[in-house]
Write an enzyme that holds these catalytic residues in place. Structure first.
Site, PDB file in Angstrom:
ATOM      1  N   TRP A 119       0.808  -1.261  -0.678  1.00 56.34           N
ATOM      2  CA  TRP A 119      -0.515  -0.272  -0.087  1.00 56.34           C
ATOM      3  C   TRP A 119       1.104   1.852  -0.277  1.00 56.34           C
ATOM      4  O   TRP A 119       0.738   2.345  -0.423  1.00 56.34           O
ATOM      5  CB  TRP A 119      -1.293  -0.020   1.034  1.00 56.34           C
ATOM      6  N   ASP A 178      -2.049   6.319   6.429  1.00 49.24           N
ATOM      7  CA  ASP A 178      -2.878   5.751   5.703  1.00 49.24           C
ATOM      8  C   ASP A 178      -3.192   5.023   6.678  1.00 49.24           C
ATOM      9  O   ASP A 178      -2.601   4.109   6.921  1.00 49.24           O
ATOM     10  CB  ASP A 178      -2.363   5.236   5.075  1.00 49.24           C
ATOM     11  N   LYS A 202     -13.234  -1.286   6.383  1.00 49.95           N
ATOM     12  CA  LYS A 202     -12.250  -2.447   7.359  1.00 49.95           C
ATOM     13  C   LYS A 202     -12.784  -2.378   8.712  1.00 49.95           C
ATOM     14  O   LYS A 202     -13.017  -2.972   9.449  1.00 49.95           O
ATOM     15  CB  LYS A 202     -11.008  -2.069   7.143  1.00 49.95           C
TER      16      LYS A 202
END
Ligand SMILES: *Cc1c(COP(=O)(O)O)cnc(C)c1O
Length: 367
Positions: A119, A178, A202
């Protein structure tokens, strides 16, 4: 009669979240059953008004209250300091990969990005469209600080299962994170960060909503061509109501946040997350090499437990047998393979125990 029907459906539904099927999916977190039931009821009858929550005009007082309550819950859970704004936006973390440079370069031409995995690289690739990216090892303190606008990190690398226990020292730069896959699973010292973002699907409910927590002094210098809906200052000025927000996802987030408060907050979640992951890592390390985790012990994620079977030919069988026992979505990230168990907040400790038992048993039978 309605009551009889309700009673009849009950054993089935509780089974799903106790002895029965459990989702260990990384991409969409399980939701607490009581939140799902409440959300389902609110779709047709919100707060006994006889109207569904989706019928609320987003400009009306009722929705504004609902939004304000969700934000207040989030502020309480994370002890968000007064000089930070909580914004509810859209576009997911992937949009933030662009919105961070668009809003926070503030005339600078470079930014530092810690490269800790999949990511991070997605964030870097996107940022490179807007500025020079200096990619750093995960714990490196940026030196060319004068030229760079910020340091970006990915708090939990969801593909590899690697998590920051201690965030790097950003020096003079604002630290941007993030936190999509470990948001609300542990307390965070918000004052160390310039900005935090997380997609909601999530740990905060449903896709469509992205949470942004930003220090006020960073607002107001967006690149001129930034779309207004994606300008943090515009959304802050309009209390996240510059345009129609994802009403149902906001409502669901409010319910999840209230549930988290009732469960003892992120402090309680941290304890549970530690216990759940410790159980799985103990099996991984205790089966004589049948399983292996490629992440160094001090970097292992407590939320995303990734491992491989030493004999990779057994991976498919492991997944099939787990699924037959109601343990779903354990396949690793498509680029990485192996097994991945995501232990988001609504995955109960019993479910992690059941998975640990299954892993031990599978190793005994196949080892
Ligand atoms: C899932 C995930 C993303 C992507 O989120 P989208 O909402 O699909 O854009 C980004 N970063 C991390 C760490 C993730 O786990």
């Amino acid at each position: 009669m309605a009551e009889a029907a309700l009673l009849q459906s009950r054993p089935d539904r509780t089974r799903k979240h106790s002895a029965g099927a459990v989702s260990f999916s990384a991409s969409g977190g399980q939701l607490p059953m009581e939140v799902c039931e409440r959300a389902a009821r609110d779709l047709t009858d919100w707060r006994r008004t006889g109207r569904g929550v989706l019928e609320l005009p987003f400009t009306g007082l009722a929705f504004k209250d609902l939004l304000a309550e969700a934000i207040a819950s989030l502020r309480a859970l994370l002890h968000v300091p007064a000089n930070y704004r909580v914004l509810f936006m859209q576009g997911g973390a992937s949009a933030q990969f662009s919105l961070v440079p668009m809003n926070l370069l503030r005339g600078k031409r470079a930014a530092c990005y810690a490269d800790s995995g999949y990511w991070s690289r997605r964030a870097i690739a996107e940022a490179q469209r807007y500025c020079h990216v200096e990619a750093l090892a995960p714990q490196r303190v940026p030196d060319g600080a004068a030229e760079a606008a910020y340091l970006h990190v990915v708090s939990n690398e969801t593909a590899e299962g690697r998590q920051y226990r201690i965030f790097p020292d950003a020096g003079a730069l604002p630290l941007i994170a993030d936190m999509t896959s470990d948001f609300l699973t542990r307390p965070i010292d918000i004052s160390r960060f310039g900005l935090i973002y997380a997609s909601a699907q999530k740990n905060v409910g449903a896709a469509g909503l992205t949470v942004v927590i930003v220090r006020e002094d960073l607002l107001g210098s967006a690149y001129p061509a930034t779309p207004s809906a994606f300008d943090y200052a515009v959304q802050a000025r309009n209390d996240s109501l510059y345009n129609t927000p994802p009403v149902f996802a906001v409502h669901l987030a409010g319910l999840v946040l209230r549930w988290l408060l009732s469960q003892g907050g992120v402090e309680a979640m941290q304890g549970a997350t530690e216990r759940k992951s410790a159980m799985l890592y103990a099996v991984i390390d205790g089966c004589g090499g049948f399983y292996r985790c490629e992440v160094a012990p001090e970097e292992r994620s407590q939320v995303t437990v990734c491992f491989k079977l030493a004999d990779e030919a057994l991976t498919r069988r492991f997944l099939d047998e787990a699924q037959a026992q109601g343990m779903l979505h354990l396949a690793g990230h498509s680029r990485i393979g192996g097994i991945r168990a995501s232990l988001y907040n609504a995955v109960r400790e019993e479910a992690a125990t059941a998975l640990a038992d299954f892993m031990r048993d599978f190793a005994r039978r196949r080892g």
